[in-house]
Design a protein around this motif. Sequence first.
Motif, PDB file in Angstrom:
ATOM      1  N   ARG A  41      11.575   1.248   9.132  1.00  0.00           N
ATOM      2  CA  ARG A  41      12.441   2.443   9.041  1.00  0.00           C
ATOM      3  C   ARG A  41      12.528   2.949   7.607  1.00  0.00           C
ATOM      4  N   THR A  42      12.608   2.019   6.660  1.00  0.00           N
ATOM      5  CA  THR A  42      12.668   2.390   5.239  1.00  0.00           C
ATOM      6  C   THR A  42      11.408   3.152   4.838  1.00  0.00           C
ATOM      7  N   PHE A  43      10.252   2.646   5.257  1.00  0.00           N
ATOM      8  CA  PHE A  43       8.999   3.315   4.941  1.00  0.00           C
ATOM      9  C   PHE A  43       8.939   4.699   5.570  1.00  0.00           C
ATOM     10  N   ARG A  44       9.281   4.785   6.846  1.00  0.00           N
ATOM     11  CA  ARG A  44       9.227   6.078   7.541  1.00  0.00           C
ATOM     12  C   ARG A  44      10.194   7.081   6.926  1.00  0.00           C
ATOM     13  N   ALA A  45      11.366   6.617   6.533  1.00  0.00           N
ATOM     14  CA  ALA A  45      12.344   7.524   5.916  1.00  0.00           C
ATOM     15  C   ALA A  45      11.835   8.027   4.567  1.00  0.00           C
ATOM     16  N   ALA A  46      11.242   7.137   3.788  1.00  0.00           N
ATOM     17  CA  ALA A  46      10.727   7.531   2.479  1.00  0.00           C
ATOM     18  C   ALA A  46       9.522   8.452   2.618  1.00  0.00           C
ATOM     19  N   MET A  47       8.685   8.182   3.596  1.00  0.00           N
ATOM     20  CA  MET A  47       7.453   8.933   3.793  1.00  0.00           C
ATOM     21  C   MET A  47       7.701  10.224   4.567  1.00  0.00           C
ATOM     22  N   GLY A  48       8.662  10.166   5.461  1.00  0.00           N
ATOM     23  CA  GLY A  48       8.891  11.276   6.381  1.00  0.00           C
ATOM     24  C   GLY A  48       8.258  10.927   7.723  1.00  0.00           C
ATOM     25  N   ARG A  49       8.967  11.175   8.795  1.00  0.00           N
ATOM     26  CA  ARG A  49       8.506  10.783  10.126  1.00  0.00           C
ATOM     27  C   ARG A  49       7.151  11.418  10.470  1.00  0.00           C
ATOM     28  N   GLU A  50       7.038  12.727  10.246  1.00  0.00           N
ATOM     29  CA  GLU A  50       5.804  13.434  10.577  1.00  0.00           C
ATOM     30  C   GLU A  50       4.645  12.965   9.699  1.00  0.00           C
ATOM     31  N   GLU A  51       4.905  12.825   8.399  1.00  0.00           N
ATOM     32  CA  GLU A  51       3.864  12.382   7.480  1.00  0.00           C
ATOM     33  C   GLU A  51       3.436  10.956   7.788  1.00  0.00           C
ATOM     34  N   SER A  52       4.395  10.124   8.171  1.00  0.00           N
ATOM     35  CA  SER A  52       4.094   8.749   8.537  1.00  0.00           C
ATOM     36  C   SER A  52       3.168   8.694   9.753  1.00  0.00           C
ATOM     37  N   ALA A  53       3.445   9.525  10.748  1.00  0.00           N
ATOM     38  CA  ALA A  53       2.586   9.588  11.939  1.00  0.00           C
ATOM     39  C   ALA A  53       1.194  10.101  11.570  1.00  0.00           C
ATOM     40  N   GLU A  54       1.140  11.103  10.697  1.00  0.00           N
ATOM     41  CA  GLU A  54      -0.149  11.629  10.254  1.00  0.00           C
ATOM     42  C   GLU A  54      -0.943  10.570   9.490  1.00  0.00           C
ATOM     43  N   LEU A  55      -0.255   9.812   8.649  1.00  0.00           N
ATOM     44  CA  LEU A  55      -0.920   8.759   7.884  1.00  0.00           C
ATOM     45  C   LEU A  55      -1.504   7.713   8.829  1.00  0.00           C
ATOM     46  N   ARG A  56      -0.739   7.313   9.824  1.00  0.00           N
ATOM     47  CA  ARG A  56      -1.213   6.334  10.796  1.00  0.00           C
ATOM     48  C   ARG A  56      -2.474   6.848  11.497  1.00  0.00           C
ATOM     49  N   GLN A  57      -2.457   8.127  11.860  1.00  0.00           N
ATOM     50  CA  GLN A  57      -3.611   8.727  12.531  1.00  0.00           C
ATOM     51  C   GLN A  57      -4.819   8.769  11.591  1.00  0.00           C
ATOM     52  N   LEU A  58      -4.599   9.166  10.351  1.00  0.00           N
ATOM     53  CA  LEU A  58      -5.689   9.225   9.381  1.00  0.00           C
ATOM     54  C   LEU A  58      -6.280   7.845   9.105  1.00  0.00           C
ATOM     55  N   LEU A  59      -5.434   6.844   9.014  1.00  0.00           N
ATOM     56  CA  LEU A  59      -5.923   5.486   8.790  1.00  0.00           C
ATOM     57  C   LEU A  59      -6.744   5.005   9.987  1.00  0.00           C
ATOM     58  N   GLY A  60      -6.307   5.339  11.185  1.00  0.00           N
ATOM     59  CA  GLY A  60      -7.071   4.999  12.384  1.00  0.00           C
ATOM     60  C   GLY A  60      -8.435   5.687  12.375  1.00  0.00           C
ATOM     61  N   THR A  61      -8.446   6.935  11.965  1.00  0.00           N
ATOM     62  CA  THR A  61      -9.712   7.670  11.865  1.00  0.00           C
ATOM     63  C   THR A  61     -10.617   7.035  10.818  1.00  0.00           C
ATOM     64  N   ALA A  62     -10.048   6.648   9.694  1.00  0.00           N
ATOM     65  CA  ALA A  62     -10.832   6.012   8.636  1.00  0.00           C
ATOM     66  C   ALA A  62     -11.422   4.686   9.120  1.00  0.00           C
ATOM     67  N   MET A  63     -10.632   3.907   9.837  1.00  0.00           N
ATOM     68  CA  MET A  63     -11.129   2.626  10.366  1.00  0.00           C
ATOM     69  C   MET A  63     -12.265   2.855  11.350  1.00  0.00           C
ATOM     70  N   SER A  64     -12.125   3.846  12.205  1.00  0.00           N
ATOM     71  CA  SER A  64     -13.179   4.144  13.176  1.00  0.00           C
ATOM     72  C   SER A  64     -14.459   4.610  12.470  1.00  0.00           C
ATOM     73  N   ALA A  65     -14.285   5.402  11.427  1.00  0.00           N
ATOM     74  CA  ALA A  65     -15.446   5.925  10.710  1.00  0.00           C
ATOM     75  C   ALA A  65     -16.200   4.799   9.994  1.00  0.00           C
ATOM     76  N   ILE A  66     -15.483   3.825   9.515  1.00  0.00           N
ATOM     77  CA  ILE A  66     -16.091   2.711   8.788  1.00  0.00           C
ATOM     78  C   ILE A  66     -16.804   1.770   9.747  1.00  0.00           C
ATOM     79  N   ASP A  67     -16.259   1.611  10.944  1.00  0.00           N
ATOM     80  CA  ASP A  67     -16.884   0.707  11.929  1.00  0.00           C
ATOM     81  C   ASP A  67     -18.173   1.289  12.330  1.00  0.00           C
TER      82      ASP A  67
END
Length: 129
Positions: free
Chosen positions: A103-129
Amino acid sequence: MLRRASRRVTQVYDQALKPFGLRLTQYSLLANLLRNEDISITDLAELLDTERTTLTRNLKPLEAAGWLRIKPGPDRRSRAVAITPDGQAVVERAFPAWQQAERTFRAAMGREESAELRQLLGTAMSAID
């Protein structure tokens, strides 16, 4: 920059889990063992996307603490890992602290930005695999 951000985020979680004698990597390992009982070390390393030798090294202090056990696997060459009742108890006690760090991370990052970051990291992991 990604590595620096990762270290800083890890510090937030490590601080939250410190009262339970855990670091984020240890908590994650134990939490994954809750969902994957009697998993081989090789399969656990693959699940956690880590080197088998690194995982084996990380298992030792958790085994010494009595939070997991390593036992022979289905053949003589393999070994399996299982969480102990004490390990399950420490994960359950630490879970609210982990949630608060989240919750601390999401509050500092922002809920929407946190979700976007999670999605981008997932995309990065898929691209590397």
